[in-house]
Design a protein around this motif. Sequence first.
Motif, PDB file in Angstrom:
ATOM      1  N   PHE A  84       0.874  -1.178   0.000  1.00 54.13           N
ATOM      2  CA  PHE A  84       0.000   0.000   0.000  1.00 54.13           C
ATOM      3  C   PHE A  84       0.908   1.225   0.000  1.00 54.13           C
ATOM      4  N   PRO A  85       0.749   2.164  -0.939  1.00 54.39           N
ATOM      5  CA  PRO A  85       1.584   3.367  -0.900  1.00 54.39           C
ATOM      6  C   PRO A  85       1.192   4.263   0.267  1.00 54.39           C
ATOM      7  N   ALA A  86       2.189   4.804   0.928  1.00 56.01           N
ATOM      8  CA  ALA A  86       1.987   5.723   2.047  1.00 56.01           C
ATOM      9  C   ALA A  86       2.992   6.861   1.896  1.00 56.01           C
ATOM     10  N   ARG A  87       2.749   7.951   2.596  1.00 52.70           N
ATOM     11  CA  ARG A  87       3.618   9.124   2.447  1.00 52.70           C
ATOM     12  C   ARG A  87       4.019   9.656   3.814  1.00 52.70           C
ATOM     13  N   ALA A  88       5.314   9.866   3.972  1.00 50.31           N
ATOM     14  CA  ALA A  88       5.858  10.473   5.194  1.00 50.31           C
ATOM     15  C   ALA A  88       5.522  11.963   5.199  1.00 50.31           C
ATOM     16  N   SER A  89       5.646  12.588   6.348  1.00 51.04           N
ATOM     17  CA  SER A  89       5.320  14.009   6.464  1.00 51.04           C
ATOM     18  C   SER A  89       6.222  14.887   5.593  1.00 51.04           C
ATOM     19  N   ASP A  90       7.424  14.394   5.251  1.00 53.21           N
ATOM     20  CA  ASP A  90       8.316  15.155   4.378  1.00 53.21           C
ATOM     21  C   ASP A  90       8.002  14.942   2.895  1.00 53.21           C
ATOM     22  N   GLY A  91       6.940  14.166   2.611  1.00 55.54           N
ATOM     23  CA  GLY A  91       6.522  13.940   1.233  1.00 55.54           C
ATOM     24  C   GLY A  91       7.095  12.692   0.594  1.00 55.54           C
ATOM     25  N   ARG A  92       8.048  12.054   1.253  1.00 55.78           N
ATOM     26  CA  ARG A  92       8.680  10.858   0.693  1.00 55.78           C
ATOM     27  C   ARG A  92       7.706   9.673   0.751  1.00 55.78           C
ATOM     28  N   TRP A  93       7.618   8.935  -0.362  1.00 60.18           N
ATOM     29  CA  TRP A  93       6.739   7.771  -0.449  1.00 60.18           C
ATOM     30  C   TRP A  93       7.421   6.552   0.151  1.00 60.18           C
ATOM     31  N   TYR A  94       6.613   5.682   0.735  1.00 56.22           N
ATOM     32  CA  TYR A  94       7.077   4.382   1.214  1.00 56.22           C
ATOM     33  C   TYR A  94       5.933   3.395   1.049  1.00 56.22           C
ATOM     34  N   TRP A  95       6.195   2.128   1.319  1.00 55.73           N
ATOM     35  CA  TRP A  95       5.185   1.080   1.174  1.00 55.73           C
ATOM     36  C   TRP A  95       4.843   0.469   2.521  1.00 55.73           C
ATOM     37  N   LEU A  96       3.540   0.355   2.799  1.00 51.16           N
ATOM     38  CA  LEU A  96       3.056  -0.483   3.895  1.00 51.16           C
ATOM     39  C   LEU A  96       2.955  -1.888   3.315  1.00 51.16           C
ATOM     40  N   CYS A  97       3.546  -2.853   3.965  1.00 50.63           N
ATOM     41  CA  CYS A  97       3.767  -4.175   3.378  1.00 50.63           C
ATOM     42  C   CYS A  97       2.979  -5.239   4.157  1.00 50.63           C
ATOM     43  N   TRP A  98       2.226  -6.077   3.428  1.00 49.72           N
ATOM     44  CA  TRP A  98       1.411  -7.114   4.057  1.00 49.72           C
ATOM     45  C   TRP A  98       1.559  -8.422   3.291  1.00 49.72           C
TER      46      TRP A  98
END
Length: 126
Positions: A84-98
């Motif tokens: 699932f794409p997610a975004r840090a407060s600084d705007g950087r994207w990361y993935w929630l992984c399941w």
Amino acid sequence: MEEPSRAWTLPEANEALPWVREVVARAQQQWAEYRAARGKAAKLVRQNGHGLVPADPGAVRSCIEELATRAVVLRDVGRGLVDFPARASDGRWYWLCWLAGEPTIGWWHWPDDGFAGRRPTSELPD
């Protein structure tokens, strides 16, 4: 990482898990049926270094597309690996992984780190 159409929060992604579980289970069933019918011609290929998807995605296309309508990515049909794409407060994207079978989303990773770089969600970026 290509700009996703939405960013998920951890609570939102966990709330969506019943639907995701059902779609992933359907994808796994469709893949199993395809493999049974095609035998050795049914192959999995690497996708972005993250997991394995059918070389002929038609076997699970409807499930991949259903997840994609909500910006969820099926990375590995065999293991039921979903990001699932997610975004840090600084705007950087990361993935929630399941992974299929996990009760909740307990991991995340930066796009370049992949599955091997998973970190617990207790350490989510700010």
